[in-house]
Design a protein around this motif. Structure first.
Motif, PDB file in Angstrom:
ATOM      1  N   VAL A  24       0.839  -1.203   0.000  1.00 19.37           N
ATOM      2  CA  VAL A  24       0.000   0.000   0.000  1.00 19.37           C
ATOM      3  C   VAL A  24       0.873   1.251   0.000  1.00 19.37           C
ATOM      4  O   VAL A  24       0.677   2.162  -0.811  1.00 19.37           O
ATOM      5  N   ILE A  25       1.844   1.304   0.891  1.00 16.37           N
ATOM      6  CA  ILE A  25       2.700   2.490   0.978  1.00 16.37           C
ATOM      7  C   ILE A  25       3.485   2.672  -0.316  1.00 16.37           C
ATOM      8  O   ILE A  25       3.572   3.780  -0.853  1.00 16.37           O
ATOM      9  N   ASP A  26       4.042   1.577  -0.852  1.00 12.87           N
ATOM     10  CA  ASP A  26       4.773   1.686  -2.111  1.00 12.87           C
ATOM     11  C   ASP A  26       3.876   2.167  -3.245  1.00 12.87           C
ATOM     12  O   ASP A  26       4.282   2.992  -4.069  1.00 12.87           O
ATOM     13  N   LYS A  27       2.651   1.671  -3.294  1.00 13.48           N
ATOM     14  CA  LYS A  27       1.714   2.099  -4.332  1.00 13.48           C
ATOM     15  C   LYS A  27       1.374   3.583  -4.173  1.00 13.48           C
ATOM     16  O   LYS A  27       1.326   4.333  -5.164  1.00 13.48           O
ATOM     17  N   MET A  28       1.140   4.007  -2.944  1.00 10.91           N
ATOM     18  CA  MET A  28       0.828   5.426  -2.709  1.00 10.91           C
ATOM     19  C   MET A  28       1.998   6.304  -3.157  1.00 10.91           C
ATOM     20  O   MET A  28       1.797   7.349  -3.772  1.00 10.91           O
ATOM     21  N   LEU A  29       3.214   5.879  -2.865  1.00  4.62           N
ATOM     22  CA  LEU A  29       4.388   6.642  -3.285  1.00  4.62           C
ATOM     23  C   LEU A  29       4.524   6.651  -4.809  1.00  4.62           C
ATOM     24  O   LEU A  29       4.894   7.673  -5.389  1.00  4.62           O
ATOM     25  N   SER A  30       4.181   5.551  -5.449  1.00  4.78           N
ATOM     26  CA  SER A  30       4.261   5.536  -6.919  1.00  4.78           C
ATOM     27  C   SER A  30       3.191   6.443  -7.531  1.00  4.78           C
ATOM     28  O   SER A  30       3.421   7.059  -8.576  1.00  4.78           O
ATOM     29  N   ILE A  31       2.046   6.550  -6.866  1.00  7.81           N
ATOM     30  CA  ILE A  31       0.980   7.420  -7.358  1.00  7.81           C
ATOM     31  C   ILE A  31       1.446   8.882  -7.399  1.00  7.81           C
ATOM     32  O   ILE A  31       1.111   9.617  -8.322  1.00  7.81           O
ATOM     33  N   ARG A  39      10.971  16.550  -4.410  1.00  5.25           N
ATOM     34  CA  ARG A  39      12.378  16.828  -4.712  1.00  5.25           C
ATOM     35  C   ARG A  39      13.209  15.544  -4.739  1.00  5.25           C
ATOM     36  O   ARG A  39      14.154  15.433  -5.503  1.00  5.25           O
ATOM     37  N   ASP A  40      12.873  14.611  -3.832  1.00  6.00           N
ATOM     38  CA  ASP A  40      13.679  13.408  -3.657  1.00  6.00           C
ATOM     39  C   ASP A  40      12.760  12.246  -3.279  1.00  6.00           C
ATOM     40  O   ASP A  40      12.372  12.100  -2.115  1.00  6.00           O
ATOM     41  N   ALA A  41      12.406  11.418  -4.255  1.00  7.36           N
ATOM     42  CA  ALA A  41      11.454  10.325  -4.045  1.00  7.36           C
ATOM     43  C   ALA A  41      11.982   9.283  -3.055  1.00  7.36           C
ATOM     44  O   ALA A  41      11.212   8.749  -2.250  1.00  7.36           O
ATOM     45  N   LEU A  42      13.280   9.003  -3.102  1.00 12.87           N
ATOM     46  CA  LEU A  42      13.843   8.014  -2.170  1.00 12.87           C
ATOM     47  C   LEU A  42      13.801   8.513  -0.732  1.00 12.87           C
ATOM     48  O   LEU A  42      13.470   7.764   0.183  1.00 12.87           O
ATOM     49  N   ARG A  43      14.117   9.775  -0.552  1.00 12.34           N
ATOM     50  CA  ARG A  43      14.058  10.361   0.798  1.00 12.34           C
ATOM     51  C   ARG A  43      12.615  10.379   1.294  1.00 12.34           C
ATOM     52  O   ARG A  43      12.341  10.099   2.466  1.00 12.34           O
ATOM     53  N   LEU A  44      11.675  10.688   0.411  1.00 11.81           N
ATOM     54  CA  LEU A  44      10.267  10.684   0.787  1.00 11.81           C
ATOM     55  C   LEU A  44       9.861   9.293   1.262  1.00 11.81           C
ATOM     56  O   LEU A  44       9.224   9.149   2.312  1.00 11.81           O
ATOM     57  N   ARG A  45      10.225   8.274   0.513  1.00  9.06           N
ATOM     58  CA  ARG A  45       9.907   6.897   0.900  1.00  9.06           C
ATOM     59  C   ARG A  45      10.496   6.572   2.274  1.00  9.06           C
ATOM     60  O   ARG A  45       9.819   6.037   3.150  1.00  9.06           O
ATOM     61  N   ASP A  46      11.779   6.907   2.461  1.00 14.42           N
ATOM     62  CA  ASP A  46      12.434   6.637   3.744  1.00 14.42           C
ATOM     63  C   ASP A  46      11.724   7.342   4.886  1.00 14.42           C
ATOM     64  O   ASP A  46      11.512   6.756   5.952  1.00 14.42           O
ATOM     65  N   ASP A  47      11.340   8.600   4.681  1.00 11.10           N
ATOM     66  CA  ASP A  47      10.699   9.373   5.743  1.00 11.10           C
ATOM     67  C   ASP A  47       9.303   8.845   6.063  1.00 11.10           C
ATOM     68  O   ASP A  47       8.901   8.786   7.229  1.00 11.10           O
ATOM     69  N   VAL A  48       8.540   8.443   5.043  1.00 11.59           N
ATOM     70  CA  VAL A  48       7.208   7.875   5.281  1.00 11.59           C
ATOM     71  C   VAL A  48       7.335   6.553   6.033  1.00 11.59           C
ATOM     72  O   VAL A  48       6.610   6.302   7.004  1.00 11.59           O
ATOM     73  N   ALA A  64      -6.174   4.688   6.834  1.00  9.21           N
ATOM     74  CA  ALA A  64      -4.736   4.782   7.098  1.00  9.21           C
ATOM     75  C   ALA A  64      -4.262   6.116   6.526  1.00  9.21           C
ATOM     76  O   ALA A  64      -4.749   6.563   5.489  1.00  9.21           O
ATOM     77  N   LEU A  65      -3.334   6.726   7.220  1.00 13.42           N
ATOM     78  CA  LEU A  65      -2.863   8.051   6.830  1.00 13.42           C
ATOM     79  C   LEU A  65      -1.334   8.128   6.926  1.00 13.42           C
ATOM     80  O   LEU A  65      -0.787   8.856   7.750  1.00 13.42           O
ATOM     81  N   PRO A  66      -0.623   7.349   6.096  1.00 10.64           N
ATOM     82  CA  PRO A  66       0.836   7.476   6.098  1.00 10.64           C
ATOM     83  C   PRO A  66       1.221   8.921   5.767  1.00 10.64           C
ATOM     84  O   PRO A  66       0.643   9.515   4.855  1.00 10.64           O
ATOM     85  N   HIS A  67       2.166   9.460   6.533  1.00 11.91           N
ATOM     86  CA  HIS A  67       2.524  10.861   6.321  1.00 11.91           C
ATOM     87  C   HIS A  67       3.942  11.147   6.793  1.00 11.91           C
ATOM     88  O   HIS A  67       4.528  10.356   7.528  1.00 11.91           O
ATOM     89  N   PRO A  71      12.087  17.185   4.069  1.00  9.03           N
ATOM     90  CA  PRO A  71      12.703  18.063   3.071  1.00  9.03           C
ATOM     91  C   PRO A  71      12.616  17.482   1.653  1.00  9.03           C
ATOM     92  O   PRO A  71      13.024  18.131   0.697  1.00  9.03           O
ATOM     93  N   ALA A  72      12.057  16.278   1.528  1.00 10.82           N
ATOM     94  CA  ALA A  72      11.940  15.625   0.220  1.00 10.82           C
ATOM     95  C   ALA A  72      10.871  16.261  -0.656  1.00 10.82           C
ATOM     96  O   ALA A  72      10.781  15.954  -1.842  1.00 10.82           O
ATOM     97  N   VAL A  73      10.036  17.148  -0.067  1.00 12.19           N
ATOM     98  CA  VAL A  73       9.005  17.830  -0.847  1.00 12.19           C
ATOM     99  C   VAL A  73       9.133  19.340  -0.673  1.00 12.19           C
ATOM    100  O   VAL A  73       9.552  19.821   0.377  1.00 12.19           O
ATOM    101  N   SER A  74       8.747  20.059  -1.714  1.00 16.24           N
ATOM    102  CA  SER A  74       8.818  21.527  -1.677  1.00 16.24           C
ATOM    103  C   SER A  74       7.453  22.157  -1.411  1.00 16.24           C
ATOM    104  O   SER A  74       7.357  23.354  -1.177  1.00 16.24           O
ATOM    105  N   GLN A  75       6.412  21.339  -1.473  1.00 17.17           N
ATOM    106  CA  GLN A  75       5.038  21.791  -1.228  1.00 17.17           C
ATOM    107  C   GLN A  75       4.244  20.571  -0.766  1.00 17.17           C
ATOM    108  O   GLN A  75       4.703  19.445  -0.927  1.00 17.17           O
ATOM    109  N   PRO A  76       3.061  20.773  -0.206  1.00 15.57           N
ATOM    110  CA  PRO A  76       2.275  19.620   0.228  1.00 15.57           C
ATOM    111  C   PRO A  76       1.948  18.686  -0.938  1.00 15.57           C
ATOM    112  O   PRO A  76       1.638  19.135  -2.042  1.00 15.57           O
ATOM    113  N   VAL A  77       2.055  17.410  -0.659  1.00 16.79           N
ATOM    114  CA  VAL A  77       1.756  16.358  -1.622  1.00 16.79           C
ATOM    115  C   VAL A  77       0.712  15.450  -0.973  1.00 16.79           C
ATOM    116  O   VAL A  77       0.883  15.014   0.161  1.00 16.79           O
TER     117      VAL A  77
END
Length: 156
Positions: A24-31, A39-48, A64-67, A71-77
């Motif tokens: 689920v988390i991997d799919k949400m990140l791919s979406i 800015r950094d998809a790998l860092r976002l994955r690690d942080d989530v 479920a609300l993975p969040h 710093p991997a994002v520059s604006q809300p995603v």
């Protein structure tokens, strides 16, 4: 900032068939992988995933609300998915989930992050809203639902 203004049709997936929390988390990140704010998809994955390890983001009521504040994002995603079948997410109420929101905000937006989490929880905490969300057949129907529900909400 309203949920419907952060959520786009491309970040909504309905009736997914997944079997594990990690899927689920991997799919949400791919979406959200193509989102301009990442800015950094790998860092976002690690942080989530780090946040998920601290405590499950299965908040109850089939949500479920993975969040992450990162710093991997520059604006809300924001992304939203519904599942075809309920899935164990180690939720606080020990119930499986059907609705998943993924939220990532810049570290500097702590107040907005908390307000968005609260707004998602407030809306999705209502049984009628969850039922309508699960019954939605298209991303545009989901966006219309948020637009309708948030019309009287103040901006965040």
């Amino acid at each position: 900032m309203k949920i419907e203004s952060l959520l786009s049709a491309g970040c909504i997936a309905l009736d997914l068939e997944l079997e594990t929390k990690n899927q689920v988390i991997d799919k949400m990140l791919s979406i959200v992988s193509g989102h301009a704010g990442i800015r950094d998809a790998l860092r976002l994955r690690d942080d989530v995933l780090r946040r998920e390890q601290e405590m499950s983001t299965g908040i109850g009521k089939k949500i479920a609300l993975p969040h992450a504040k990162t710093p991997a994002v520059s604006q809300p995603v924001l992304a939203l998915a519904t599942l075809k079948q309920e899935l164990n997410f180690d939720s606080i109420d020990n119930e499986p989930v059907r609705i998943i929101f993924l939220l990532a905000t810049p570290e500097t937006m702590l107040a907005e992050h908390l307000k968005l989490l609260g707004r998602i929880t407030r809306l999705a905490g209502r049984a009628d809203f969850r039922e309508r969300l699960i019954a939605s057949k298209s991303p545009s129907e989901v966006l219309d639902l948020f637009r309708e529900e948030e019309k009287d909400f103040p901006q965040i």
